[in-house]
Design a protein around this motif. Structure first.
Motif, PDB file in Angstrom:
ATOM      1  N   GLY A 206       0.816  -1.210   0.000  1.00  0.00           N
ATOM      2  CA  GLY A 206       0.000   0.000   0.000  1.00  0.00           C
ATOM      3  C   GLY A 206       0.848   1.257   0.000  1.00  0.00           C
ATOM      4  N   ILE A 207       0.413   2.224  -0.772  1.00  0.00           N
ATOM      5  CA  ILE A 207       1.139   3.489  -0.884  1.00  0.00           C
ATOM      6  C   ILE A 207       0.142   4.606  -1.126  1.00  0.00           C
ATOM      7  CG2 ILE A 207       1.501   3.216  -3.382  1.00  0.00           C
ATOM      8  CD1 ILE A 207       4.270   4.480  -3.002  1.00  0.00           C
TER       9      ILE A 207
ATOM     10  N   TYR B 132      -3.898   8.406   4.035  1.00  0.00           N
ATOM     11  CA  TYR B 132      -3.310   7.513   5.053  1.00  0.00           C
ATOM     12  C   TYR B 132      -4.384   6.783   5.859  1.00  0.00           C
ATOM     13  CZ  TYR B 132       1.475   9.089   4.269  1.00  0.00           C
ATOM     14  OH  TYR B 132       2.708   9.324   3.710  1.00  0.00           O
ATOM     15  N   ALA B 133      -5.521   7.404   6.057  1.00  0.00           N
ATOM     16  CA  ALA B 133      -6.594   6.730   6.804  1.00  0.00           C
ATOM     17  C   ALA B 133      -7.013   5.453   6.088  1.00  0.00           C
ATOM     18  CB  ALA B 133      -7.782   7.667   6.972  1.00  0.00           C
TER      19      ALA B 133
ATOM     20  N   GLU C  58      -0.231  -6.333   2.928  1.00  0.00           N
ATOM     21  CA  GLU C  58       0.773  -6.853   3.857  1.00  0.00           C
ATOM     22  C   GLU C  58       1.796  -5.801   4.259  1.00  0.00           C
ATOM     23  OE1 GLU C  58      -1.440  -9.810   2.350  1.00  0.00           O
ATOM     24  OE2 GLU C  58      -0.095  -8.726   0.983  1.00  0.00           O
ATOM     25  N   TYR C  59       1.936  -4.766   3.436  1.00  0.00           N
ATOM     26  CA  TYR C  59       3.078  -3.840   3.552  1.00  0.00           C
ATOM     27  C   TYR C  59       2.572  -2.441   3.226  1.00  0.00           C
ATOM     28  CZ  TYR C  59       7.800  -2.197   1.839  1.00  0.00           C
ATOM     29  OH  TYR C  59       8.982  -1.535   1.592  1.00  0.00           O
ATOM     30  N   ALA C  60       3.041  -1.442   3.966  1.00  0.00           N
ATOM     31  CA  ALA C  60       2.599  -0.072   3.704  1.00  0.00           C
ATOM     32  C   ALA C  60       3.748   0.905   3.926  1.00  0.00           C
ATOM     33  CB  ALA C  60       1.427   0.297   4.610  1.00  0.00           C
ATOM     34  N   ILE C  61       3.705   1.992   3.192  1.00  0.00           N
ATOM     35  CA  ILE C  61       4.706   3.053   3.315  1.00  0.00           C
ATOM     36  C   ILE C  61       4.034   4.247   3.984  1.00  0.00           C
ATOM     37  CG2 ILE C  61       6.302   4.559   2.073  1.00  0.00           C
ATOM     38  CD1 ILE C  61       6.319   2.435  -0.173  1.00  0.00           C
TER      39      ILE C  61
ATOM     40  N   TYR D 245       2.149   6.010  10.712  1.00  0.00           N
ATOM     41  CA  TYR D 245       2.546   4.715  11.286  1.00  0.00           C
ATOM     42  C   TYR D 245       2.123   4.618  12.753  1.00  0.00           C
ATOM     43  CZ  TYR D 245       5.149   1.315  13.865  1.00  0.00           C
ATOM     44  OH  TYR D 245       5.449   0.310  14.740  1.00  0.00           O
ATOM     45  N   ALA D 246       2.357   5.682  13.517  1.00  0.00           N
ATOM     46  CA  ALA D 246       1.979   5.662  14.932  1.00  0.00           C
ATOM     47  C   ALA D 246       0.474   5.478  15.087  1.00  0.00           C
ATOM     48  CB  ALA D 246       2.435   6.953  15.612  1.00  0.00           C
ATOM     49  N   THR D 247      -0.298   6.097  14.205  1.00  0.00           N
ATOM     50  CA  THR D 247      -1.750   5.935  14.221  1.00  0.00           C
ATOM     51  C   THR D 247      -2.128   4.499  13.890  1.00  0.00           C
ATOM     52  OG1 THR D 247      -2.036   8.242  13.537  1.00  0.00           O
ATOM     53  CG2 THR D 247      -3.927   6.780  13.266  1.00  0.00           C
ATOM     54  N   ALA D 248      -1.466   3.930  12.878  1.00  0.00           N
ATOM     55  CA  ALA D 248      -1.728   2.540  12.490  1.00  0.00           C
ATOM     56  C   ALA D 248      -1.393   1.585  13.628  1.00  0.00           C
ATOM     57  CB  ALA D 248      -0.912   2.187  11.247  1.00  0.00           C
TER      58      ALA D 248
END
Length: 306
Positions: free
Chosen positions: A37-38, A74-75, A87-90, A96-99
């Motif tokens: 994901g990007i 990003y949401a 599986e993977y996100a940038i 990132y902290a929210t995720a």
């Protein structure tokens, strides 16, 4: 000679058996297609430059089919990874902290580095001509800040101060939120503020990197000797590439090796993947994003108070 050939044949059969063992293929078979994901750059829609080249590079690194998923923001990216659709996100640091707060199922692998080895930014409280003696004297002086939604110029300093036990309301009378970071800097240059929250970059060993705001102030006419740093925050690391924690360890290893060597092996692919920080990727851990988590908590607390 016959013994040697027989031994060689046995070893080859053993190796074939080892790699044909379903346990070695399970993680690829279970995933099917590895989805990354990007979030596209503003105004780019669903397009990502060099997507075919990036897909091919990840495909070779993992030895399986790879697909990029472009999220609208990003949401949406966080929701997709939390629900195992990717599986993977940038991410950015705060995304990132929210995720991580949203789902305790995500871990960072690597994050970019600048060419001068800087790995993130710190907030600094600057004063000129000694007008602001220390942090405790803020409430009797005029302090300029970037707009309230600015991560580096407003959220980082307020969250970092709160984490240190100095809780300051955003609407405190001594704080002046300018319309932009540049406008806040102008207030200090013109003498309309005694202090200014700005930023500097920082390296992993706490060495200062680019002077950031101070360099801008000097370019605007203030002398270096007139400026002094009253306070410095903790480090806000550049945003990571993160995977789901339940991803197979071999996939994590392959991705880490691929990414940390990418700058030296295929710099053109690195530039497509990371255009803002040209120094390569370094491994990171959840603890590297404690300041980003502090910002997320600060924003959450602010929302509950409103």
């Amino acid at each position: 000679m016959r013994v040697a050939l027989k031994t060689y044949a046995v070893l080859m059969l053993a190796q074939v058996a080892l790699w044909s063992n379903p346990a070695h293929a399970d993680w690829r078979d279970d995933i099917g297609t590895f989805r990354i994901g990007i979030v596209a750059e503003p105004g780019a829609g669903n397009s990502v430059p060099g997507l075919a080249l990036l897909t091919d590079a990840y495909t070779k690194a993992l030895g399986m089919k790879v697909e990029f998923v472009v999220a609208r923001n990003y949401a949406a990216l966080i929701e997709a990874q939390a629900n195992a659709r990717i599986e993977y996100a940038i991410y950015s640091a705060t995304a990132y902290a929210t995720a991580s707060q949203r789902c305790l199922c995500i871990e960072p692998l690597v994050a970019p580095v600048d060419s001068d080895d800087a790995i993130g930014i710190r907030s600094v409280l600057l004063t000129r001509d000694g007008k602001l003696p220390d942090l405790a004297a803020m409430d009797s002086h005029r302090i300029a800040m970037a707009p309230s939604d600015s991560v580096g110029g407003s959220l980082l300093p307020l969250a970092a101060l709160a984490a240190e036990g100095h809780k300051i309301a955003e609407d405190a009378p001594f704080l002046v939120h300018a319309d932009s970071a540049a406008a806040a800097e102008t207030m200090l240059v013109d003498g309309k503020a005694d202090g200014l929250f700005g930023w500097v970059t920082a390296a992993a060993d706490s060495r200062p990197g680019a002077p950031g705001t101070q360099a801008r102030l000097e370019a605007a006419g203030l002398s270096a000797t007139a400026l002094r740093v009253v306070w410095t925050s903790g480090l806000l690391r550049y945003g990571p590439h993160a995977v789901r924690s339940d991803l197979d360890p071999e996939a994590k290893r392959r991705l880490t090796v691929f990414l940390t060597n990418l700058k030296s092996t295929t710099p053109d692919i690195y530039d497509l993947l990371e255009s803002k920080h040209p120094g390569g990727f370094a491994t990171v851990a959840p603890k590297d994003y404690e300041m980003a988590a502090a910002i997320v908590r600060f924003v959450s607390d602010r929302g509950q108070q409103q």
